[in-house]
Design an enzyme around this catalytic site. Structure first.
Site, PDB file in Angstrom:
ATOM      1  N   GLU A   1      57.147  18.311  59.958  1.00 22.33           N
ATOM      2  CA  GLU A   1      56.608  17.020  59.529  1.00 22.33           C
ATOM      3  C   GLU A   1      55.571  17.214  58.431  1.00 22.33           C
ATOM      4  O   GLU A   1      54.583  17.921  58.624  1.00 22.33           O
ATOM      5  CB  GLU A   1      55.995  16.308  60.742  1.00 22.33           C
ATOM      6  CG  GLU A   1      56.975  16.259  61.920  1.00 22.33           C
ATOM      7  CD  GLU A   1      56.305  15.855  63.228  1.00 22.33           C
ATOM      8  OE1 GLU A   1      55.349  15.061  63.199  1.00 22.33           O
ATOM      9  OE2 GLU A   1      56.740  16.333  64.288  1.00 22.33           O
TER      10      GLU A   1
ATOM     11  N   HIS B   1      57.970  12.317  59.397  1.00 25.13           N
ATOM     12  CA  HIS B   1      58.262  13.067  60.629  1.00 25.13           C
ATOM     13  C   HIS B   1      59.742  13.484  60.640  1.00 25.13           C
ATOM     14  O   HIS B   1      60.555  12.950  61.404  1.00 25.13           O
ATOM     15  CB  HIS B   1      57.928  12.121  61.792  1.00 25.13           C
ATOM     16  CG  HIS B   1      57.980  12.677  63.172  1.00 25.13           C
ATOM     17  ND1 HIS B   1      59.019  13.424  63.666  1.00 25.13           N
ATOM     18  CD2 HIS B   1      57.103  12.557  64.198  1.00 25.13           C
ATOM     19  CE1 HIS B   1      58.781  13.725  64.931  1.00 25.13           C
ATOM     20  NE2 HIS B   1      57.627  13.214  65.269  1.00 25.13           N
TER      21      HIS B   1
HETATM   22  C1  BG6 Z   1      55.408  14.829  67.227  1.00 24.24           C
HETATM   23  C2  BG6 Z   1      54.264  15.143  68.148  1.00 24.24           C
HETATM   24  O1  BG6 Z   1      54.892  14.613  65.945  1.00 24.24           O
HETATM   25  O2  BG6 Z   1      56.076  13.658  67.649  1.00 24.24           O
HETATM   26  C3  BG6 Z   1      54.790  15.276  69.577  1.00 24.24           C
HETATM   27  O3  BG6 Z   1      53.629  16.324  67.706  1.00 24.24           O
HETATM   28  C4  BG6 Z   1      55.537  14.016  69.977  1.00 24.24           C
HETATM   29  O4  BG6 Z   1      53.718  15.511  70.470  1.00 24.24           O
HETATM   30  C5  BG6 Z   1      56.640  13.754  68.935  1.00 24.24           C
HETATM   31  O5  BG6 Z   1      56.089  14.140  71.250  1.00 24.24           O
HETATM   32  C6  BG6 Z   1      57.499  12.526  69.214  1.00 24.24           C
HETATM   33  O6  BG6 Z   1      56.723  11.385  69.312  1.00 24.24           O
HETATM   34  P1  BG6 Z   1      57.377   9.977  69.649  1.00 24.24           P
HETATM   35  O7  BG6 Z   1      56.246   8.994  69.700  1.00 24.24           O
HETATM   36  O8  BG6 Z   1      58.354   9.661  68.555  1.00 24.24           O
HETATM   37  O9  BG6 Z   1      58.079  10.144  70.971  1.00 24.24           O
END
Ligand code: BG6
Length: 277
Positions: free
Chosen positions: A253, A153
């Protein structure tokens, strides 16, 4: 140089520095939270207000979503549990004056088995050089097959979101997580509102262009790519993020998400790779 460091609160990380580049990797989550080429700006975005403490995900860098992307497996926490697991250094090597390799590993624990009842071996191989290479290998060490979705990510630093564009996704179908519709991309992805999309059938390299630079992302073992920017309203309610943080970041990602899941039989492995240059 490879140094094992820790913050005052005991939060442990590995600092890598060679003639070409430098990087910092937290043991919690095998989370790369800094990568840059010597004398250049950061490639990865890291929130100024991120937590660095046990049990909380760092906001920025490259969190690992595993064994579930988002809420693809509704029985697991958002993005799975590997980003909060305590990984171990398996190997490290200074290959040459400009290249350092680090391998981190994670196995099931009594806690993970309660959340997800499978034994597994996860390995993240990181190569830090004038490029950043990440290879996440999942091996099924259980007696039953299991299904995973996952993502590297990556949060990228951009000088201004209004100048940022993701190239290489023209004509690709995507699932829009905001409208729950499947759409088709026309031209570059630009950011004028919240964007939360899972692109499909992506095999080619992607390019994040910005006012001052172009970053290339080449994935292997994956055909889905998530593009995300929370924009104003979501950013203001997100943990570890300043109100205007959405102006300086974009997530691209490298994923196996939604229909691009992987089913691994006992002893089978799968590698998700991203090369950032
Ligand atoms: C992304 C999602 O991969 O991660 C989003 O598509 C999400 O919807 C984001 O808000 C962040 O996620 P987290 O759990 O790290 O706050």
């Amino acid at each position: 140089m490879i140094q094992h460091k820790q913050l005052e609160n005991g939060f442990e990380y590995i600092e890598i520095s060679n003639e070409a580049s430098q990087a910092k990797i937290a043991l919690q989550g095998a989370h790369i939270f800094e990568y840059k080429r010597k004398g250049e700006e950061d490639i990865l975005w890291l929130s100024e207000t991120s937590d660095f403490e046990k049990g909380k995900a760092i906001r920025g860098g490259v969190p690992l979503c595993w064994p579930s992307f988002g809420m693809n497996n509704p029985d697991l926490p958002q993005h799975g549990f590997a980003r909060l697991g305590m990984w171990k250094v398996a190997r490290s090597q200074e290959t040459d004056s400009k290249t350092t390799q680090l391998v981190l590993e994670l196995n099931e624990t009594p806690e993970s088995l309660k959340l997800w009842p499978y034994r597994f071996h996860l390995e993240l191989r990181i190569r830090v050089s004038d490029t950043l290479c990440m290879e996440l290998t999942t091996t099924n060490t259980d007696e039953r097959e299991f299904k995973i979705t996952q993502a590297l990510h990556s949060y990228f630093l951009v000088s201004d979101i209004s100048d940022a564009a993701v190239k290489g996704l023209d004509a690709k179908p995507y699932f829009d997580a905001l409208s729950a519709q499947t759409c088709v991309q026309k031209g570059d992805v630009v950011f004028m509102e919240e964007v939360d999309r899972v692109y499909q059938d992506v095999k080619e390299a992607l390019f994040l262009s910005d006012k001052n630079r172009v970053i290339k992302i080449q994935n292997e073992g994956s055909s889905s790519v998530v593009v995300w920017n929370p924009w104003i309203e979501k950013c203001s309610r997100m943990s570890g993020m300043k109100e205007d943080a959405y102006l300086g970041m974009v997530c691209i990602e490298s994923a196996n998400a939604y229909g691009d899941f992987k089913i691994l039989k006992p002893r089978a492995s799968h590698t998700l790779k991203a090369l950032i240059s």
